[in-house]
Write an enzyme that holds these catalytic residues in place. Structure first.
Site, PDB file in Angstrom:
ATOM      1  N   GLU A  91       0.824  -1.210   0.000  1.00  0.00           N
ATOM      2  CA  GLU A  91       0.000   0.000   0.000  1.00  0.00           C
ATOM      3  C   GLU A  91       0.860   1.263   0.000  1.00  0.00           C
ATOM      4  OE1 GLU A  91      -4.125  -1.470   2.076  1.00  0.00           O
ATOM      5  OE2 GLU A  91      -2.461  -0.973   3.404  1.00  0.00           O
ATOM      6  N   GLU A 121      -3.617  -9.895   3.871  1.00  0.00           N
ATOM      7  CA  GLU A 121      -4.470  -9.528   5.009  1.00  0.00           C
ATOM      8  C   GLU A 121      -5.609 -10.515   5.222  1.00  0.00           C
ATOM      9  OE1 GLU A 121      -2.527  -5.570   4.059  1.00  0.00           O
ATOM     10  OE2 GLU A 121      -3.060  -7.414   3.003  1.00  0.00           O
TER      11      GLU A 121
END
Length: 260
Positions: free
Chosen positions: A111, A131
């Site tokens: 990210e 995740e």
């Protein structure tokens, strides 16, 4: 304990290195430190380009520090200026930022890379959004990745957590260049020097237009440009640099950019 973030600047280029062995993972304190660094970069007119990398040869950044989370860092805690990693929610960052991905780039580390403007990667770099396996969501990536690469590939990464090698990442277009590891930082600095020599007010306008246009129609964005409703465009069109660019072109010489 050594400083988890190392910085150096040379001329108008700032280098930021995440240095938290073993995986360069980011806890709340490190995220807040990164936010202050990138805020100061944004606000310092002498700095024009930033490079972000990770220490060592194995990890760029493994994202959120799950060990810190297990010790009490809240996943929705105070990440500081700019949100997680200091970049992805930093307002009005109108300067180019380069990622030099030197190894594993996953979760929040990916990210961070997606929050930069150009991504260079070593041949051994790998990418993933794992995740899903730890019962959380890759929030920023869920917003950004489907806009950067084909939807079905982005959803594959988000829903399965599978790993991409650097060549697949390059094929889908979120890596600009693949380089031998020993050439990675050299190339990042070459590119940073090229950008440093460019017109900062034009870069600022480009970044604001691209950022704001994501949430508007083509015609709305075009109208804001032509009516000088973007602050950076208004500044550019009233600047010495805009006149210098035209004069340099007419005189067949290289322009001298002053950023004003």
């Amino acid at each position: 304990m050594s400083d988890p973030i190392r910085t150096r600047h040379d001329g108008g280029v700032l280098e930021v290195v995440i240095d938290r062995p073993k995986a360069n993972a980011i806890d709340l304190a490190t995220s807040r430190a990164l936010g202050l660094i990138f805020r100061d970069f944004r606000d310092d007119p002498a700095l024009r380009v930033a490079i972000v990398s990770g220490a060592g040869e194995k990890f760029f950044c493994a994202g959120w520090d799950l060990k810190a989370a297990a010790s009490g860092d809240a996943v929705d805690g105070d990440y500081g200026v700019g949100g997680f990693g200091g970049l992805q929610e930093l307002r009005d960052l109108n300067k180019p930022v380069i990622s030099a991905v030197n190894g594993i780039c996953c979760g929040g580390g990916l990210e961070i890379a997606l929050s930069t403007d150009l991504i260079l990667a070593a041949e051994h770099a790998t990418f993933a959004l794992p995740e899903i396996r730890s019962g959380t969501v890759a929030d920023a990536a869920s917003i950004k990745l489907p806009k950067r690469i084909p939807y079905h590939i982005a959803m594959d990464m988000l829903l399965t957590g599978r790993w991409l090698d650097v060549h697949e990442a390059h094929r889908w277009g979120f890596v600009n260049e693949v380089l031998p590891a020993e050439r990675l930082m050299e190339r990042a600095w070459e590119l940073a020097r090229l950008l440093e020599s460019g017109p900062p007010l034009v870069y600022a306008a480009i970044k604001e237009i691209v950022r704001e246009a994501e949430g508007s129609t083509f015609q709305t964005a075009m109208n804001k440009i032509t009516k000088r409703q973007f602050a950076t465009v208004d500044t550019l069109y009233s600047s010495e640099d805009q006149l210098e660019g035209a004069r340099a072109f007419a005189e067949k010489r290289s322009p001298i950019w002053k950023g004003k």
